[in-house]
Write a protein that holds these residues in place. Structure first.
Motif, PDB file in Angstrom:
ATOM      1  N   PRO A 182       0.811  -1.223   0.000  1.00  0.00           N
ATOM      2  CA  PRO A 182       0.000   0.000   0.000  1.00  0.00           C
ATOM      3  C   PRO A 182       0.843   1.272   0.000  1.00  0.00           C
ATOM      4  CG  PRO A 182      -0.802  -1.550   1.640  1.00  0.00           C
ATOM      5  CD  PRO A 182       0.490  -2.100   1.097  1.00  0.00           C
ATOM      6  N   LEU A 183       1.999   1.258   0.667  1.00  0.00           N
ATOM      7  CA  LEU A 183       2.856   2.440   0.725  1.00  0.00           C
ATOM      8  C   LEU A 183       3.385   2.794  -0.658  1.00  0.00           C
ATOM      9  CD1 LEU A 183       4.223   4.518   2.602  1.00  0.00           C
ATOM     10  CD2 LEU A 183       6.169   2.974   2.675  1.00  0.00           C
ATOM     11  N   ALA A 190      14.478   1.526   3.087  1.00  0.00           N
ATOM     12  CA  ALA A 190      13.604   2.667   3.362  1.00  0.00           C
ATOM     13  C   ALA A 190      13.110   3.269   2.061  1.00  0.00           C
ATOM     14  CB  ALA A 190      14.343   3.736   4.159  1.00  0.00           C
ATOM     15  N   ILE A 191      11.965   3.905   2.157  1.00  0.00           N
ATOM     16  CA  ILE A 191      11.439   4.700   1.050  1.00  0.00           C
ATOM     17  C   ILE A 191      11.002   6.031   1.659  1.00  0.00           C
ATOM     18  CG2 ILE A 191       9.163   3.599   1.242  1.00  0.00           C
ATOM     19  CD1 ILE A 191       8.826   4.086  -1.773  1.00  0.00           C
ATOM     20  N   VAL A 192      11.531   7.116   1.127  1.00  0.00           N
ATOM     21  CA  VAL A 192      11.246   8.443   1.650  1.00  0.00           C
ATOM     22  C   VAL A 192      10.559   9.224   0.538  1.00  0.00           C
ATOM     23  CG1 VAL A 192      12.241  10.530   2.645  1.00  0.00           C
ATOM     24  CG2 VAL A 192      13.311   8.315   3.077  1.00  0.00           C
ATOM     25  N   ALA A 193       9.372   9.734   0.840  1.00  0.00           N
ATOM     26  CA  ALA A 193       8.594  10.473  -0.151  1.00  0.00           C
ATOM     27  C   ALA A 193       8.432  11.920   0.286  1.00  0.00           C
ATOM     28  CB  ALA A 193       7.232   9.822  -0.328  1.00  0.00           C
ATOM     29  N   LYS A 194       8.506  12.825  -0.684  1.00  0.00           N
ATOM     30  CA  LYS A 194       8.295  14.238  -0.366  1.00  0.00           C
ATOM     31  C   LYS A 194       6.824  14.526  -0.098  1.00  0.00           C
ATOM     32  CE  LYS A 194      12.212  16.123  -2.846  1.00  0.00           C
ATOM     33  NZ  LYS A 194      12.653  16.957  -3.966  1.00  0.00           N
ATOM     34  N   GLY A 195       5.939  13.930  -0.880  1.00  0.00           N
ATOM     35  CA  GLY A 195       4.519  14.268  -0.760  1.00  0.00           C
ATOM     36  C   GLY A 195       3.651  13.130  -0.273  1.00  0.00           C
ATOM     37  N   GLY A 196       4.220  12.164   0.407  1.00  0.00           N
ATOM     38  CA  GLY A 196       3.416  11.032   0.857  1.00  0.00           C
ATOM     39  C   GLY A 196       4.052  10.347   2.044  1.00  0.00           C
ATOM     40  N   SER A 201       6.212   7.737   4.368  1.00  0.00           N
ATOM     41  CA  SER A 201       7.543   7.145   4.261  1.00  0.00           C
ATOM     42  C   SER A 201       7.602   5.869   5.096  1.00  0.00           C
ATOM     43  CB  SER A 201       8.609   8.122   4.741  1.00  0.00           C
ATOM     44  OG  SER A 201       8.639   9.258   3.914  1.00  0.00           O
ATOM     45  N   TYR A 202       8.622   5.062   4.831  1.00  0.00           N
ATOM     46  CA  TYR A 202       8.795   3.809   5.546  1.00  0.00           C
ATOM     47  C   TYR A 202      10.282   3.602   5.802  1.00  0.00           C
ATOM     48  CZ  TYR A 202       9.680  -1.131   6.127  1.00  0.00           C
ATOM     49  OH  TYR A 202      10.143  -2.321   6.596  1.00  0.00           O
ATOM     50  N   VAL A 243      16.701   9.877   7.841  1.00  0.00           N
ATOM     51  CA  VAL A 243      15.493   9.195   7.386  1.00  0.00           C
ATOM     52  C   VAL A 243      14.692   8.736   8.596  1.00  0.00           C
ATOM     53  CG1 VAL A 243      14.614   7.185   6.153  1.00  0.00           C
ATOM     54  CG2 VAL A 243      16.542   8.463   5.248  1.00  0.00           C
ATOM     55  N   HIS A 244      13.440   9.135   8.631  1.00  0.00           N
ATOM     56  CA  HIS A 244      12.533   8.710   9.697  1.00  0.00           C
ATOM     57  C   HIS A 244      11.338   8.040   9.058  1.00  0.00           C
ATOM     58  CE1 HIS A 244      14.857  11.021  12.515  1.00  0.00           C
ATOM     59  NE2 HIS A 244      14.744  12.083  11.723  1.00  0.00           N
ATOM     60  N   GLY A 245      10.739   7.169   9.759  1.00  0.00           N
ATOM     61  CA  GLY A 245       9.559   6.468   9.263  1.00  0.00           C
ATOM     62  C   GLY A 245       8.953   5.716  10.425  1.00  0.00           C
ATOM     63  N   ASN A 246       8.485   4.514  10.142  1.00  0.00           N
ATOM     64  CA  ASN A 246       7.891   3.726  11.228  1.00  0.00           C
ATOM     65  C   ASN A 246       8.936   2.898  11.947  1.00  0.00           C
ATOM     66  OD1 ASN A 246       8.418   1.856   9.278  1.00  0.00           O
ATOM     67  ND2 ASN A 246       6.458   0.823   9.426  1.00  0.00           N
ATOM     68  N   GLY A 247      10.234   3.057  11.636  1.00  0.00           N
ATOM     69  CA  GLY A 247      11.281   2.264  12.253  1.00  0.00           C
ATOM     70  C   GLY A 247      11.938   3.040  13.285  1.00  0.00           C
TER      71      GLY A 247
END
Length: 130
Positions: A28-29, A54-60, A62-63, A126-130
């Motif tokens: 879904p991400l 990791a995936i880092v998005a500017k407009g959505g 991130s993980y 990088v920040h996300g759910n981790g």
């Protein structure tokens, strides 16, 4: 226990035919970030599979892979599995004596790649759910 899943993914000019991630939540991400500017942190797992950290998005959304999962991946791919292969192989005269150090060398190389990508990701903030 989440299982690694594989995607076919295009990010800019880079096309990943087989990219693996460790969470089912990535589907879904990736779909939510379709068309957004993203940065993907990967490392190449032996022999040819890219693994997404990791995936880092500017407009959505991130993980980021959790630290516990990263350390378990590092342990499994750089220590446990190579020793499981290299120790029995060492007992085969001549051929095993050549192949055992090669197994350990490439496993160490894999571990250094994973660790350096993780450190680069952390230094980039990088920040996300981790």
């Amino acid at each position: 226990v989440p299982v690694a899943i594989e995607y076919e993914l295009r990010v800019g000019a880079t096309h990943f035919k087989k990219i693996r991630c460790c969470e089912q939540a990535m589907g879904p991400l990736v779909a939510q970030n379709n068309g957004n500017d993203v940065c993907i942190y990967t490392f190449k797992q032996l022999p040819r599979t890219e693994v997404m950290l990791a995936i880092v998005a500017k407009g959505g959304p991130s993980y980021r892979m959790t630290a516990g999962r990263m350390y378990m991946t590092l342990f499994a791919t750089s220590i446990f599995i190579p020793l499981l292969i290299a120790v029995p192989l060492f007992f085969i005269p001549v051929l095993g004596w050549v192949l055992s150090p090669l197994v350990l060398f490439f496993a160490g190389r894999n571990g250094v790649g994973l660790w350096s990508t993780w450190q680069k990701m952390n230094s980039d903030g990088v920040h996300g759910n981790g």
